[in-house]
Design an enzyme around this catalytic site. Structure first.
Site, short mmCIF file in Angstrom:
data_model
loop_
_atom_site.label_atom_id
_atom_site.label_comp_id
_atom_site.label_asym_id
_atom_site.label_seq_id
_atom_site.Cartn_x
_atom_site.Cartn_y
_atom_site.Cartn_z
N SER A 62 0.84 -1.21 0.00
CA SER A 62 0.00 0.00 0.00
C SER A 62 0.86 1.25 0.00
O SER A 62 2.05 1.20 0.33
CB SER A 62 -0.89 0.02 1.24
OG SER A 62 -1.72 -1.10 1.28
N HIS A 67 -0.63 3.30 5.05
CA HIS A 67 -0.03 2.63 6.20
C HIS A 67 -0.05 3.55 7.42
O HIS A 67 -0.32 3.13 8.54
CB HIS A 67 1.41 2.20 5.88
CG HIS A 67 1.49 1.01 4.97
ND1 HIS A 67 2.40 0.89 3.95
CD2 HIS A 67 0.75 -0.12 4.94
CE1 HIS A 67 2.21 -0.27 3.34
NE2 HIS A 67 1.23 -0.90 3.91
N ASP A 151 -5.83 -18.58 6.39
CA ASP A 151 -6.90 -17.78 5.79
C ASP A 151 -7.29 -16.67 6.77
O ASP A 151 -7.87 -16.93 7.82
CB ASP A 151 -8.10 -18.68 5.48
CG ASP A 151 -9.22 -17.90 4.78
OD1 ASP A 151 -9.14 -16.64 4.71
OD2 ASP A 151 -10.17 -18.55 4.32
N GLY A 152 -6.97 -15.44 6.38
CA GLY A 152 -7.20 -14.30 7.25
C GLY A 152 -8.66 -14.08 7.63
O GLY A 152 -8.97 -13.45 8.64
N1 SAH Z 1 -0.35 -4.68 3.96
C1 SAH Z 1 0.18 -5.29 2.77
C2 SAH Z 1 -0.94 -5.42 1.75
C3 SAH Z 1 -0.71 -6.45 0.72
S1 SAH Z 1 -2.03 -6.55 -0.48
C4 SAH Z 1 1.31 -4.42 2.22
O1 SAH Z 1 1.16 -3.21 2.25
O2 SAH Z 1 2.32 -4.95 1.75
C5 SAH Z 1 -3.20 -7.59 0.35
C6 SAH Z 1 -2.67 -8.91 0.79
O3 SAH Z 1 -3.74 -9.68 1.33
C7 SAH Z 1 -2.04 -9.76 -0.30
O4 SAH Z 1 -0.72 -10.02 0.08
C8 SAH Z 1 -2.89 -11.02 -0.33
O5 SAH Z 1 -2.14 -12.20 -0.59
C9 SAH Z 1 -3.49 -11.04 1.06
N2 SAH Z 1 -4.73 -11.80 1.20
C10 SAH Z 1 -5.81 -11.79 0.37
N3 SAH Z 1 -6.76 -12.63 0.84
C11 SAH Z 1 -6.29 -13.18 2.00
C12 SAH Z 1 -6.80 -14.12 2.94
N4 SAH Z 1 -7.99 -14.69 2.78
N5 SAH Z 1 -6.02 -14.43 4.01
C13 SAH Z 1 -4.80 -13.88 4.18
N6 SAH Z 1 -4.26 -12.99 3.32
C14 SAH Z 1 -4.99 -12.64 2.24
#
Ligand code: SAH
Length: 233
Positions: A62, A67, A151-152
């Site tokens: 991002s 951030h 899985d988030g």
């Molecule tokens: N905060 C990070 C954002 C990365 S983009 C940065 O600034 O670097 C969003 C991220 O969410 C991606 O890396 C993607 O792989 C992750 N993501 C998407 N769905 C997800 C899920 N169900 N569980 C965990 N991560 C997930």
């Protein structure tokens, strides 16, 4: 808003974000100064631009002002003992900034941050990027920051989160407000989560659980994030 805060160095980028009011507290400023964004972006020449960048696997790091906004929103809950979950940790940049915030008294409190990714290569990327700095290596070595795969949408109940999380940051847009994540918030606790509405627009929601367990949800700014999805097969 993007680009106007770019700098030639990490310090200059952070100073510009501070001057424009996108970073408001000295605590967030100090933490962002300690985490060199060049360790987290694929293009070193664009590391200090206030813009998002692709990091592969359909993910992006991002923009720094996003951030900053996330860290500022969660700050009241990022005390030195805090347990923090960063869902969709991607590059690992914000995970490291959140860890610096809870470690601001040099780790006396024992706070911890867990970065959760559903793509193993990105879990590894977050850890590898964090290990590029001496402070990051130290925090990884002491278990104050950790990157895990899962899985988030289901949250995470290990690595300090057994009793719930003081703060949860979600770095990808959820299709719905996941109740399971609200359940995993401590009392008190706060979650920063982008959620898509029925028209496909995304909004940041701040979800607060107070000391009595009462939940309040507040819709704030409109945003554009990668979606929180199933892991690729
Ligand atoms: N905060 C990070 C954002 C990365 S983009 C940065 O600034 O670097 C969003 C991220 O969410 C991606 O890396 C993607 O792989 C992750 N993501 C998407 N769905 C997800 C899920 N169900 N569980 C965990 N991560 C997930």
């Amino acid at each position: 808003m993007a680009w106007t805060c770019s700098g030639r160095t990490n310090a200059e980028l952070v100073e510009n974000l501070f001057r424009k009011g996108l970073i408001r507290s000295e605590i967030v400023k100090g933490a962002m100064e300690k985490v060199d964004r060049a360790h987290y972006t694929p293009s070193p020449s664009r590391a200090y631009e206030d813009s998002p960048q692709s990091i592969g696997h359909a993910a992006t790091i991002s923009a720094p002002h996003m951030h900053a906004s996330a860290a500022e929103s969660l700050l009241p809950f990022l005390h030195s003992n805090a347990r923090v979950l960063d869902i969709g940790s991607g590059s690992g940049y914000l995970t490291a900034v959140l860890a610096e915030i809870v470690q601001r008294d040099e780790g006396r409190g024992g706070g911890r941050v867990v970065g959760l990714e559903h793509i193993p290569a990105l879990r590894d990327l977050g850890e590898r990027n964090t290990a590029r700095g001496e402070r990051g290596r130290d925090m990884l070595g002491r278990g104050r920051v950790k990157f895990v795969v899962g899985d988030g949408r289901k949250g995470w109940r290990r690595d300090g989160g057994e009793e719930g999380w003081d703060a949860i940051h979600v770095g990808a847009a959820a299709a719905v407000m996941h109740e399971e994540l609200i359940e995993q918030l401590r009392s008190p606790g706060r979650m920063f989560i982008p959620v898509e509405d029925s028209r496909g627009q995304q909004w940041i929601w701040l979800v607060d659980k107070d000391g009595d367990g009462k939940v309040k949800k507040e819709k704030t700014m409109g945003v554009r994030y990668v979606s929180l999805t199933d892991a690729p097969k």
